[in-house]
Design a protein around this motif. Structure first.
Motif, PDB file in Angstrom:
ATOM      1  N   ALA A 331       8.621 100.064  23.793  1.00  0.00           N
ATOM      2  CA  ALA A 331       7.955  99.752  22.485  1.00  0.00           C
ATOM      3  C   ALA A 331       8.639  98.378  22.141  1.00  0.00           C
ATOM      4  O   ALA A 331       9.507  98.341  21.373  1.00  0.00           O
ATOM      5  N   PRO A 332       8.044  97.212  22.433  1.00  0.00           N
ATOM      6  CA  PRO A 332       8.601  95.911  22.149  1.00  0.00           C
ATOM      7  C   PRO A 332       7.973  95.432  20.795  1.00  0.00           C
ATOM      8  O   PRO A 332       6.758  95.795  20.369  1.00  0.00           O
ATOM      9  N   ASN A 372       4.108 109.329  21.536  1.00  0.00           N
ATOM     10  CA  ASN A 372       4.104 110.974  21.360  1.00  0.00           C
ATOM     11  C   ASN A 372       2.878 111.443  21.928  1.00  0.00           C
ATOM     12  O   ASN A 372       2.779 112.368  22.665  1.00  0.00           O
ATOM     13  N   GLY A 373       1.753 110.698  21.781  1.00  0.00           N
ATOM     14  CA  GLY A 373       0.434 111.146  22.495  1.00  0.00           C
ATOM     15  C   GLY A 373       0.515 111.166  23.926  1.00  0.00           C
ATOM     16  O   GLY A 373      -0.026 112.271  24.598  1.00  0.00           O
ATOM     17  N   PHE A 374       1.470 110.293  24.522  1.00  0.00           N
ATOM     18  CA  PHE A 374       1.535 110.465  26.167  1.00  0.00           C
ATOM     19  C   PHE A 374       2.811 111.458  26.615  1.00  0.00           C
ATOM     20  O   PHE A 374       3.054 111.326  27.626  1.00  0.00           O
ATOM     21  N   ALA A 375       3.422 112.016  25.648  1.00  0.00           N
ATOM     22  CA  ALA A 375       4.651 112.842  25.706  1.00  0.00           C
ATOM     23  C   ALA A 375       5.446 112.168  26.725  1.00  0.00           C
ATOM     24  O   ALA A 375       6.144 112.786  27.559  1.00  0.00           O
ATOM     25  N   VAL A 379      11.534 106.567  24.538  1.00  0.00           N
ATOM     26  CA  VAL A 379      11.041 105.173  24.075  1.00  0.00           C
ATOM     27  C   VAL A 379      12.361 104.174  24.182  1.00  0.00           C
ATOM     28  O   VAL A 379      13.377 104.503  23.644  1.00  0.00           O
ATOM     29  N   ALA A 380      11.860 103.114  24.936  1.00  0.00           N
ATOM     30  CA  ALA A 380      12.816 102.011  24.673  1.00  0.00           C
ATOM     31  C   ALA A 380      12.245 101.078  23.769  1.00  0.00           C
ATOM     32  O   ALA A 380      11.358 100.250  23.935  1.00  0.00           O
ATOM     33  N   ILE A 381      12.858 100.680  22.607  1.00  0.00           N
ATOM     34  CA  ILE A 381      12.644  99.765  21.511  1.00  0.00           C
ATOM     35  C   ILE A 381      13.250  98.669  21.631  1.00  0.00           C
ATOM     36  O   ILE A 381      14.587  98.685  21.886  1.00  0.00           O
ATOM     37  N   MET A 382      12.539  97.513  21.478  1.00  0.00           N
ATOM     38  CA  MET A 382      13.135  96.161  21.922  1.00  0.00           C
ATOM     39  C   MET A 382      12.636  95.339  20.823  1.00  0.00           C
ATOM     40  O   MET A 382      11.264  94.695  20.848  1.00  0.00           O
ATOM     41  N   GLY A 383      13.658  94.629  19.822  1.00  0.00           N
ATOM     42  CA  GLY A 383      13.243  93.529  18.829  1.00  0.00           C
ATOM     43  C   GLY A 383      13.791  92.467  19.238  1.00  0.00           C
ATOM     44  O   GLY A 383      14.626  92.412  20.311  1.00  0.00           O
ATOM     45  N   ASP A 384      14.110  91.463  18.480  1.00  0.00           N
ATOM     46  CA  ASP A 384      14.700  90.064  18.706  1.00  0.00           C
ATOM     47  C   ASP A 384      16.359  90.314  19.112  1.00  0.00           C
ATOM     48  O   ASP A 384      16.874  89.752  19.949  1.00  0.00           O
ATOM     49  N   LEU A 394      17.376 103.113  22.986  1.00  0.00           N
ATOM     50  CA  LEU A 394      16.582 104.320  23.748  1.00  0.00           C
ATOM     51  C   LEU A 394      16.687 105.444  22.843  1.00  0.00           C
ATOM     52  O   LEU A 394      17.587 105.933  22.565  1.00  0.00           O
ATOM     53  N   LYS A 395      15.370 105.994  22.921  1.00  0.00           N
ATOM     54  CA  LYS A 395      15.239 107.202  21.975  1.00  0.00           C
ATOM     55  C   LYS A 395      15.031 108.512  23.172  1.00  0.00           C
ATOM     56  O   LYS A 395      14.039 107.927  23.539  1.00  0.00           O
ATOM     57  N   ASN A 396      15.599 109.263  22.891  1.00  0.00           N
ATOM     58  CA  ASN A 396      15.111 110.638  23.524  1.00  0.00           C
ATOM     59  C   ASN A 396      14.515 111.485  22.693  1.00  0.00           C
ATOM     60  O   ASN A 396      14.651 112.111  21.644  1.00  0.00           O
TER      61      ASN A 396
END
Ligand code: HAM
Length: 422
Positions: A331-332, A372-375, A379-384, A394-396
């Motif tokens: 999730a960039p 969530n829709g893809f189960a 999710v690996a979130i990446m901002g500046d 990293l969200k489990n």
């Protein structure tokens, strides 16, 4: 709205795991029994089937998808897989290879039948053919492979129906005896059987109509009319099956719907259903290759419908584990993070993980909804900020736990929460 043609079906993503599981299991057994895969065209010269399956059979009379192509050739979509494999055996001089040549195939099959549960106009077959050996031990081995495959898929309550319908030496006399037996009974038979009595008397035995069935029950049996060679073959086969501990029923009404069989014929059926739901069938066909213009070559084989296996597995609650799903959803936020996310996902896939990247320039909230829709499991979130530190948040998705993980340690962190069943 245009829909799939009657009697055909789409195999949707949710059904793929069971189909792939069946294919993998079958392929494993083919390797163990030393079969090699072969593929033949979906369409063939019409004569190939008319000459082998038999002019008087339902398949040739009513079920073939036959047409003239633009060059005027008579073409038929394959209504079965044995004749094409034999055609290939002759065409490629396989009689010069060590015998028996053992071949297997997965093929789509086309029959214009009345669609009903487990009966389609396009279906998928797995088939195996062992060509070039007369030994009844090979018949036993083919039956054993079929039986082992069904058992390895977990299928229970199956029966093996077995019969011998003789050869060109002993069958003509048996058919005369059969026709004689039916002479006084024709008035009570269904219209199809009235025609069969002269055209294809063997098929009188497997009619599904109740009156025809009771006539068939009292009919002379092919196993009582075999020549010494066919009798010895059948006796040896029964001995080998007993040694392999495969239980069987001698079913004197089992004749099969294709004309090329000699000696052994067999079918595997679910115990609680009639012949309509046959899981698989086959037998010996010692004259087929010669009739196609090849050298006299004995052979034996069988085929099974994958759709029928799927139906029976579902009925018996035998579903394989779900497919792997998404290990990590990237999730960039912003274009520079997106560039980095593309590279990280590529690297994770190289290591064997399944990875997706959020599509479009969505907000973080929308990206989480997509994950969530893809189960997705992570999710690996990446901002500046993360980009600057070469890390991700990293969200489990199972526990909701969130932590900063260096990109170099990402694979290890994902591994700690593997997918169920992987
Ligand atoms: P078959 O009995 O006509 O034999 O077909 C084999 C299997 O294909 C059947 O037992 C059934 O599971 C499946 N099947 C047949 N028709 C349909 C249909 N309309 N819809 C769904 N499944 C179907 C043969 O084709 C021979 N070539 C088998 C063989 C191989 N004999 C010797 N070698």
């Amino acid at each position: 709205m245009i829909q799939a043609p009657r009697g055909t079906q789409d195999i949707l993503p949710e059904d793929q795991p069971v189909w792939r599981h069946i294919e993998t299991e079958i392929t494993t057994h083919c390797r163990r029994y030393c079969y090699q895969r072969v593929e033949t065209p979906v369409f063939e010269d019409t004569n190939l089937f008319v000459r082998t399956v038999g002019e008087a059979t339902d398949i040739v009379q009513k079920e073939m998808y036959t047409f003239k192509d633009r060059g005027g050739s008579e073409i038929t979509l394959r209504p079965e897989g044995t004749a094409p494999v034999c055609r290939a055996y002759i065409e490629h001089g396989m009689q010069n290879r060590p015998q028996p040549v053992k071949l297997y195939y997965f093929a789509t099959i086309y029959r214009y039948e009345r669609p009903q549960a487990g009966r389609y106009r396009e279906h998928h077959q797995f088939g195996a053919e062992a060509i070039g050996d007369v030994d009844p031990a090979l018949d036993a081995e083919v039956i054993h492979m079929a039986w082992t495959i069904f058992k390895s898929l977990g299928l229970k309550n199956l029966t093996l129906q077995l019969n011998s319908i003789g050869c060109r030496n002993c069958r003509p006399a048996y058919l005369q005896t059969l026709v004689k037996y039916y002479e006084g009974l024709t008035a009570d038979l269904c219209d199809d059987c009235k025609a069969r009595a002269s055209r294809n008397p063997l098929r009188l035995l497997d009619c599904k109509n109740r009156t025809c069935q009771s006539a068939a029950d009292g009919s002379p049996k092919s196993v009582d009319n075999l020549c010494p060679e066919c009798r010895d073959h059948f006796e040896a086969l029964k001995k080998y099956l007993a040694a392999l501990e495969i239980p069987f029923n001698i079913n004197h009404r089992l004749v099969r719907g294709l004309d090329y069989y000699t000696k052994t014929v067999f079918e595997v059926q679910p115990e609680d259903e009639g012949g309509q739901s046959t899981l698989g069938g086959g037998g010996r066909y010692d004259n087929l290759i010669e009739e196609l213009g090849g050298p006299a070559t004995p052979a034996v084989g069988f085929a099974t419908g994958i759709e029928r296996i799927v139906v029976n597995m579902k009925k018996q609650g035998l579903l394989p584990p779900a497919s792997q799903g998404v290990d990590v959803f990237m999730a960039p936020i912003g274009e520079p993070a997106k560039l980095a996310a593309l590279k990280i996902a590529a690297d994770l896939r190289r290591q064997g993980f399944t990875a997706m990247i959020a599509s479009g320039g969505k907000s973080l909230k929308a990206q989480m909804r997509q994950a969530n829709g893809f189960a997705a499991r992570h999710v690996a979130i990446m901002g500046d900020e993360e980009l600057k530190n070469s890390s991700v948040v990293l969200k489990n998705m199972g526990t909701g736990e969130q932590k900063n993980v260096a990109i170099a340690a990402l694979a290890e962190a994902i591994k700690q929460n593997p997918a169920a069943g992987t």
